[in-house]
Design a protein around this motif. Sequence first.
Motif, mmCIF file in Angstrom:
data_model
loop_
_atom_site.group_PDB
_atom_site.id
_atom_site.type_symbol
_atom_site.label_atom_id
_atom_site.label_comp_id
_atom_site.label_asym_id
_atom_site.label_seq_id
_atom_site.Cartn_x
_atom_site.Cartn_y
_atom_site.Cartn_z
ATOM 1 N N LEU A 46 34.737 34.178 38.251
ATOM 2 C CA LEU A 46 34.046 35.406 38.881
ATOM 3 C C LEU A 46 33.329 35.075 40.009
ATOM 4 N N TRP B 201 38.595 39.712 29.211
ATOM 5 C CA TRP B 201 39.529 39.900 30.576
ATOM 6 C C TRP B 201 38.918 40.783 31.451
ATOM 7 N N GLY C 217 38.652 44.612 37.361
ATOM 8 C CA GLY C 217 39.377 43.466 37.367
ATOM 9 C C GLY C 217 39.944 43.302 36.136
ATOM 10 N N LYS D 13 42.790 33.458 32.284
ATOM 11 C CA LYS D 13 42.652 32.080 32.549
ATOM 12 C C LYS D 13 43.857 31.322 32.149
ATOM 13 N N THR E 111 40.218 33.548 38.538
ATOM 14 C CA THR E 111 39.550 33.988 37.226
ATOM 15 C C THR E 111 38.243 33.537 37.111
ATOM 16 N N GLY F 40 44.291 36.243 38.185
ATOM 17 C CA GLY F 40 43.016 36.862 38.591
ATOM 18 C C GLY F 40 43.255 38.071 39.311
ATOM 19 N N THR G 200 43.183 41.557 46.409
ATOM 20 C CA THR G 200 43.996 40.348 45.915
ATOM 21 C C THR G 200 45.352 40.383 46.343
ATOM 22 N N TYR H 113 41.155 39.246 34.512
ATOM 23 C CA TYR H 113 41.228 37.729 34.606
ATOM 24 C C TYR H 113 41.875 36.861 33.274
ATOM 25 N N ARG I 95 41.497 41.357 41.089
ATOM 26 C CA ARG I 95 40.219 42.507 41.368
ATOM 27 C C ARG I 95 40.295 43.278 42.563
ATOM 28 N N ASN J 211 44.583 30.405 39.692
ATOM 29 C CA ASN J 211 43.579 30.255 38.445
ATOM 30 C C ASN J 211 42.024 30.280 39.126
#
Length: 518
Positions: free
Chosen positions: A316, A424, A464, A468, A314, A482, A350, A466, A484, A311
Amino acid sequence: MTSSQQPLEPGSDEDRDQTLAERAENRSRPPRSEAFRSFMARGWASAPEHEPERAPVADAARQRREALSARFPGERLVIPAGPLKVRSNDTDYRFRPHSAFAHMTGLGLDHEPGAVLVLEPAQDDAAGRPRHEAALYFRPLAGRDTDQFYSDPRYGEFWVGPQPTLAEVRAEYGIECRDLSELEVAVTKNAGNQALGGVRVRLVREVDLDVDALVDTSRYNTGVDLEESDGLDARLAEVLSELRLVKDEIEVENLRRAIASTAQGFENIVRSLPRALEHRRGERVVETAFFTAARTEGNDVGYETIAACGNNATVLHWIRNNGAVEAGKLLLVDAGVEDDTLYTADITRTLPVDGRFTEIQKRIYDAVLAAADAAFAAAVPGNRFRDVHAAAVRSLAESLHAWGLLPVSVEEAVSDAGGQHRRWMPHGTSHHLGLDVHDCAQAKRELYVDGVIEPGMVFTIEPGLYFKEDDLAIPEEYRGIGIRIEDDVLITADGPENLSAALPRTTGEIEAWMEGLR
């Protein structure tokens, strides 16, 4: 930290008698006797004499100064490097000059605390083009017959190592060099209101407060409007940013080197994952694995590394990096090595901590990759910079709509009246890259966001998604993920070149790469 200070006995008469002023200088001082001075000035080998080779960047930096000169005919331009900055008490951060100074001089690494570049208006050239004479003012090497050699912990050679002489910098970088003590006269002579025959001075502000004060005092004393001058200074900063929108060959070489070092850092990260899994602060293990490459292959990291698992990815700007690295989760790493020339990479990958993506992770990752590919297709000469972002977010909105997450149509979401997809994907897809990780940030909007893409531009592509873990607007299986993907792109006449292509991008490539490194 080196110190030979001998502490006083607590409660002693000497301790009680020490004044507050003396306590402000509670560090060891060298003897002040003439005998000690004489002894320290003798018995040192002569520094080897050598003529430095002309730096490859010297001619490019001269051309940059000529481009700046053409924008401000007849005006004096003052560009400070900036002073050393205190980290805590009497310890400083490593010195890094202001990016505009580095760009206009070519000086990288730790050259030169307190230095100032002055462009003095000169007679037009034979073709009638505006011209300036450049001079670099900095603190010259203190001889070993001076107290500074051994007594100054900030600038003395005994403490911080040898410094280049004025002649050496002049020979290496092809720029006139002068003693910093001459700066005040150089900045203030015949300065004043142009309407009254004075020379207008423009300054890159808030870099060196001493230089700010020098220029402001001169303006006040000569009746120059200070509010109007703020606008003039802002325009100089704006032009200095705009001159970096298109990179020259030397700058592209610097970026390629920074990106190659960054790829090495990502390999270090994959190799560190077994240890990261075992450590309560596994994200710190990842961060330091990358930092090893930054310091051994380059000057430093170009910005604080984001090493975010689960998490945390997420968030940034997650730079605490104090979380665990857990099996079954994804690890988002946004990092860049700053080369010795001070140009930085900016890459995000990622990675599945276990080396294999789950089905839901792969579904989201592939949507982000499709958005990145759409952005690449839009990153061509003649398009607008904003078209890159538009292509990426439309692709993401289409994926979100297909998954049933958007409460409106794709068209409404990407419209100015909508924007629901930004729940998102809240950030921009691209920013220019160079001496600053967010390079050219002070350029006019019409040349940046609304600008036309040209060959020689270097920017990121980084969409990206994200989701949460407390977002109740999405299915539970999406929460806490998350992702990117960020690459560094050079625009050529034929289209975008992915400078970071050495790092895998697809899920299959990433899994094979991680398996090979393990």
